[in-house]
Design a protein around this motif. Sequence first.
Motif, PDB file in Angstrom:
ATOM      1  N   ALA A 104       0.832  -1.208   0.000  1.00  0.00           N
ATOM      2  CA  ALA A 104       0.000   0.000   0.000  1.00  0.00           C
ATOM      3  C   ALA A 104       0.864   1.254   0.000  1.00  0.00           C
ATOM      4  CB  ALA A 104      -0.936  -0.012   1.214  1.00  0.00           C
ATOM      5  N   GLU A 105       1.970   1.215   0.755  1.00  0.00           N
ATOM      6  CA  GLU A 105       2.866   2.377   0.796  1.00  0.00           C
ATOM      7  C   GLU A 105       3.578   2.559  -0.536  1.00  0.00           C
ATOM      8  OE1 GLU A 105       5.397   1.611   4.081  1.00  0.00           O
ATOM      9  OE2 GLU A 105       3.909   2.184   5.598  1.00  0.00           O
ATOM     10  N   THR A 106       3.906   1.445  -1.178  1.00  0.00           N
ATOM     11  CA  THR A 106       4.556   1.525  -2.496  1.00  0.00           C
ATOM     12  C   THR A 106       3.599   2.095  -3.532  1.00  0.00           C
ATOM     13  OG1 THR A 106       5.904  -0.410  -1.970  1.00  0.00           O
ATOM     14  CG2 THR A 106       5.710   0.179  -4.297  1.00  0.00           C
ATOM     15  N   ALA A 107       2.319   1.759  -3.382  1.00  0.00           N
ATOM     16  CA  ALA A 107       1.303   2.235  -4.324  1.00  0.00           C
ATOM     17  C   ALA A 107       0.660   3.525  -3.834  1.00  0.00           C
ATOM     18  CB  ALA A 107       0.239   1.150  -4.501  1.00  0.00           C
ATOM     19  N   LYS A 143       8.289  27.608 -10.546  1.00  0.00           N
ATOM     20  CA  LYS A 143       6.998  28.127 -10.088  1.00  0.00           C
ATOM     21  C   LYS A 143       6.229  26.963  -9.462  1.00  0.00           C
ATOM     22  CE  LYS A 143       6.691  31.767 -13.603  1.00  0.00           C
ATOM     23  NZ  LYS A 143       5.874  32.336 -14.728  1.00  0.00           N
ATOM     24  N   ILE A 144       5.978  27.058  -8.170  1.00  0.00           N
ATOM     25  CA  ILE A 144       5.343  25.954  -7.443  1.00  0.00           C
ATOM     26  C   ILE A 144       3.835  26.018  -7.652  1.00  0.00           C
ATOM     27  CG2 ILE A 144       5.195  24.767  -5.243  1.00  0.00           C
ATOM     28  CD1 ILE A 144       8.058  25.179  -6.375  1.00  0.00           C
ATOM     29  N   LYS A 145       3.285  24.955  -8.254  1.00  0.00           N
ATOM     30  CA  LYS A 145       1.848  24.885  -8.510  1.00  0.00           C
ATOM     31  C   LYS A 145       1.097  24.243  -7.340  1.00  0.00           C
ATOM     32  CE  LYS A 145       1.794  26.236 -12.933  1.00  0.00           C
ATOM     33  NZ  LYS A 145       1.423  25.261 -13.949  1.00  0.00           N
ATOM     34  N   ALA A 146       1.690  23.204  -6.763  1.00  0.00           N
ATOM     35  CA  ALA A 146       1.007  22.495  -5.676  1.00  0.00           C
ATOM     36  C   ALA A 146       2.019  21.720  -4.841  1.00  0.00           C
ATOM     37  CB  ALA A 146      -0.039  21.529  -6.231  1.00  0.00           C
ATOM     38  N   VAL A 147       1.672  21.534  -3.580  1.00  0.00           N
ATOM     39  CA  VAL A 147       2.446  20.692  -2.672  1.00  0.00           C
ATOM     40  C   VAL A 147       1.511  19.590  -2.191  1.00  0.00           C
ATOM     41  CG1 VAL A 147       3.654  20.550  -0.471  1.00  0.00           C
ATOM     42  CG2 VAL A 147       3.985  22.556  -1.943  1.00  0.00           C
ATOM     43  N   LYS A 148       1.941  18.348  -2.361  1.00  0.00           N
ATOM     44  CA  LYS A 148       1.080  17.224  -2.007  1.00  0.00           C
ATOM     45  C   LYS A 148       1.794  16.275  -1.048  1.00  0.00           C
ATOM     46  CE  LYS A 148      -1.395  17.336  -6.424  1.00  0.00           C
ATOM     47  NZ  LYS A 148      -1.993  16.541  -7.523  1.00  0.00           N
ATOM     48  N   GLY A 149       1.042  15.798  -0.083  1.00  0.00           N
ATOM     49  CA  GLY A 149       1.592  14.851   0.877  1.00  0.00           C
ATOM     50  C   GLY A 149       1.262  13.421   0.481  1.00  0.00           C
ATOM     51  N   PRO A 150       2.133  12.465   0.830  1.00  0.00           N
ATOM     52  CA  PRO A 150       1.884  11.066   0.468  1.00  0.00           C
ATOM     53  C   PRO A 150       0.773  10.457   1.315  1.00  0.00           C
ATOM     54  CG  PRO A 150       3.827  11.220   1.854  1.00  0.00           C
ATOM     55  CD  PRO A 150       3.403  12.628   1.587  1.00  0.00           C
ATOM     56  N   LYS A 151      -0.001   9.623   0.698  1.00  0.00           N
ATOM     57  CA  LYS A 151      -1.037   8.889   1.411  1.00  0.00           C
ATOM     58  C   LYS A 151      -1.035   7.459   0.885  1.00  0.00           C
ATOM     59  CE  LYS A 151      -5.990   8.590   2.353  1.00  0.00           C
ATOM     60  NZ  LYS A 151      -7.348   9.105   2.027  1.00  0.00           N
ATOM     61  N   ALA A 152      -0.861   6.534   1.819  1.00  0.00           N
ATOM     62  CA  ALA A 152      -0.820   5.131   1.415  1.00  0.00           C
ATOM     63  C   ALA A 152      -2.148   4.731   0.795  1.00  0.00           C
ATOM     64  CB  ALA A 152      -0.517   4.250   2.617  1.00  0.00           C
ATOM     65  N   ALA A 153      -2.057   3.849  -0.189  1.00  0.00           N
ATOM     66  CA  ALA A 153      -3.284   3.349  -0.820  1.00  0.00           C
ATOM     67  C   ALA A 153      -4.071   2.514   0.181  1.00  0.00           C
ATOM     68  CB  ALA A 153      -2.922   2.507  -2.043  1.00  0.00           C
ATOM     69  N   GLU A 154      -5.363   2.429  -0.015  1.00  0.00           N
ATOM     70  CA  GLU A 154      -6.205   1.618   0.857  1.00  0.00           C
ATOM     71  C   GLU A 154      -5.951   0.137   0.574  1.00  0.00           C
ATOM     72  OE1 GLU A 154      -8.182   2.648   3.248  1.00  0.00           O
ATOM     73  OE2 GLU A 154      -7.764   4.776   2.853  1.00  0.00           O
ATOM     74  N   VAL A 155      -5.935  -0.639   1.645  1.00  0.00           N
ATOM     75  CA  VAL A 155      -5.782  -2.087   1.495  1.00  0.00           C
ATOM     76  C   VAL A 155      -7.145  -2.667   1.145  1.00  0.00           C
ATOM     77  CG1 VAL A 155      -5.084  -4.242   2.608  1.00  0.00           C
ATOM     78  CG2 VAL A 155      -3.866  -2.115   3.136  1.00  0.00           C
ATOM     79  N   ASP A 156      -7.399  -2.753  -0.133  1.00  0.00           N
ATOM     80  CA  ASP A 156      -8.710  -3.220  -0.582  1.00  0.00           C
ATOM     81  C   ASP A 156      -8.581  -3.930  -1.924  1.00  0.00           C
ATOM     82  OD1 ASP A 156      -8.191  -1.175  -2.337  1.00  0.00           O
ATOM     83  OD2 ASP A 156      -9.686   0.211  -1.494  1.00  0.00           O
ATOM     84  N   ASP A 157      -9.718  -4.212  -2.535  1.00  0.00           N
ATOM     85  CA  ASP A 157      -9.700  -4.928  -3.813  1.00  0.00           C
ATOM     86  C   ASP A 157      -8.990  -4.135  -4.900  1.00  0.00           C
ATOM     87  OD1 ASP A 157     -11.030  -7.026  -2.676  1.00  0.00           O
ATOM     88  OD2 ASP A 157     -13.014  -6.471  -3.441  1.00  0.00           O
ATOM     89  N   GLU A 158      -9.089  -2.788  -4.835  1.00  0.00           N
ATOM     90  CA  GLU A 158      -8.442  -1.960  -5.849  1.00  0.00           C
ATOM     91  C   GLU A 158      -6.925  -2.103  -5.771  1.00  0.00           C
ATOM     92  OE1 GLU A 158      -9.748  -0.279  -8.403  1.00  0.00           O
ATOM     93  OE2 GLU A 158     -11.595  -1.287  -7.750  1.00  0.00           O
ATOM     94  N   LEU A 159      -6.403  -2.156  -4.551  1.00  0.00           N
ATOM     95  CA  LEU A 159      -4.962  -2.367  -4.380  1.00  0.00           C
ATOM     96  C   LEU A 159      -4.570  -3.717  -4.981  1.00  0.00           C
ATOM     97  CD1 LEU A 159      -2.216  -1.553  -3.118  1.00  0.00           C
ATOM     98  CD2 LEU A 159      -2.906  -2.830  -1.082  1.00  0.00           C
ATOM     99  N   ALA A 160      -5.382  -4.730  -4.701  1.00  0.00           N
ATOM    100  CA  ALA A 160      -5.091  -6.074  -5.216  1.00  0.00           C
ATOM    101  C   ALA A 160      -5.026  -6.070  -6.734  1.00  0.00           C
ATOM    102  CB  ALA A 160      -6.158  -7.054  -4.728  1.00  0.00           C
ATOM    103  N   LYS A 161      -5.943  -5.361  -7.388  1.00  0.00           N
ATOM    104  CA  LYS A 161      -5.975  -5.324  -8.844  1.00  0.00           C
ATOM    105  C   LYS A 161      -4.736  -4.635  -9.409  1.00  0.00           C
ATOM    106  CE  LYS A 161     -11.018  -5.534  -9.083  1.00  0.00           C
ATOM    107  NZ  LYS A 161     -12.274  -4.818  -9.376  1.00  0.00           N
ATOM    108  N   LYS A 162      -4.213  -3.644  -8.656  1.00  0.00           N
ATOM    109  CA  LYS A 162      -2.988  -2.976  -9.105  1.00  0.00           C
ATOM    110  C   LYS A 162      -1.825  -3.950  -9.189  1.00  0.00           C
ATOM    111  CE  LYS A 162      -3.839   1.781  -7.564  1.00  0.00           C
ATOM    112  NZ  LYS A 162      -3.347   2.876  -6.691  1.00  0.00           N
ATOM    113  N   TYR A 163      -1.876  -4.991  -8.359  1.00  0.00           N
ATOM    114  CA  TYR A 163      -0.799  -5.986  -8.345  1.00  0.00           C
ATOM    115  C   TYR A 163      -1.191  -7.279  -9.046  1.00  0.00           C
ATOM    116  CZ  TYR A 163       1.847  -2.956  -5.256  1.00  0.00           C
ATOM    117  OH  TYR A 163       2.554  -1.892  -4.745  1.00  0.00           O
ATOM    118  N   GLY A 164      -2.220  -7.202  -9.901  1.00  0.00           N
ATOM    119  CA  GLY A 164      -2.566  -8.316 -10.756  1.00  0.00           C
ATOM    120  C   GLY A 164      -3.417  -9.395 -10.142  1.00  0.00           C
ATOM    121  N   ALA A 165      -3.979  -9.141  -8.944  1.00  0.00           N
ATOM    122  CA  ALA A 165      -4.847 -10.138  -8.312  1.00  0.00           C
ATOM    123  C   ALA A 165      -6.305  -9.765  -8.543  1.00  0.00           C
ATOM    124  CB  ALA A 165      -4.555 -10.215  -6.817  1.00  0.00           C
TER     125      ALA A 165
END
Length: 442
Positions: free
Chosen positions: A148-151, A239-261
Amino acid sequence: MQVTETLNEGLKRGYQITITAAELDDKVKAKLVEAQPDIEMKGFRKGKVPMALLKKQFGPRVLGEAMQEAVDAAMNTHFEESGDRPALQPDVKMDAGETWKEGDDVVVSMSYEALPEIPETDVSGVKLEKLVVKASDKEVQDALKNLAETAQNFEDKKGKAADGDQVVFDFLGKVDGEAFDGGAAEDYPLVLGSGSFIPGFEEQLVGVKAGEEKLVEVKFPEEYGAENLAGKDATFECKIKAVKGPKAAEVDDELAKKYGAEDLEALKGQISERLEAEYAGAARQVMKRGLLDQLDGLVSFDLPPSLLDAEAKQIAHQLWHEDNPEVEGHDHPEIETTEEHTKLAERRVRLGLLLADIGQKQEIQITDAEFTQAVMNQARQYPGQERQFFEFVQQNPQMRQQIQAPLFEDKVVDWIAENAKVTVKEVSKEDLEKAVEALDDE
């Protein structure tokens, strides 16, 4: 042709091979007769050059070939009839040396150490313990968390950019006040601390806010790919347009699909299988050590001194480099072998010969597919040079042997394990780690 035994002590063998001048002359004539139809020479039609002239013109070269072929044939016949297998390449030399002349008999001395006869080995009494570790729920959850942190995604944040945040910005790079090719972009997303830009760039964006402008001053590395920029001082108008903070992906079916499951449960299953495959590999090493320890005490036979000496020197050399990792080459004093090196060499040579004998008797072989897969695995260590590695292996018999040897040994070990008494024992990951650590301590 005559072969006379001159030495038979333990595993040491010595023979004198005599090839008479008449036998050698017959071989030379046979070679010239075979080649005669294809030979052309000034003043003669193709295939009609007289034998005497052929012998004068090509005799010395053909004589050398015939002599080598005769000696090789005599050696091959000897090994076929005697059943001897030399431990290393036999030492062969002509007794007459440089004083030999055409018309003399060829007398060759051959010496070698024979591989010993290996006693029949009954492996049915071997008792092995197979350690099994099941992946725990915590390990699976920890792996999911890492995925999740990697994604991870990035979301807009208020305040200053910190290391690990993503900065979206426009930039224009200049050298000596002039813009250069490839030095500008819009809405570029850069994760600070990722090392994506040249050294010193990302650190200067730490602390910026959305809407700010920042002048970044850096120096291109001397070894930079573009020669026109290497070693040059540069400025980047950002020229700075935006500053964004990292947010781990949710551990759910969508994460699984990102890794081919298919879904989260399927991903958990894949993670468990991968973890348990890793544990099984470690457990196999523990079981293999136990198997080798038992085999080492099953049989006893003489060991070729030359193999022991070569193995002891290799062990000493390897251990010396492990103790002196700063020395990469082999430009160092000769390394003396110790009693410890010799003792370890005796075990390795004995087990190597025993496993080879068992494998030969059971007709265990390495398939082309298994060998190719092993070569592919090693080729991955040389990104971009895989083809060259394959060609090197094909042209280098010694390299092919180095790849085949551990494959063959593992297949023999598997065969022994299949015919031994194996007890399966489920243990914890920690217990397996201790067992693996104990291997290094022995």
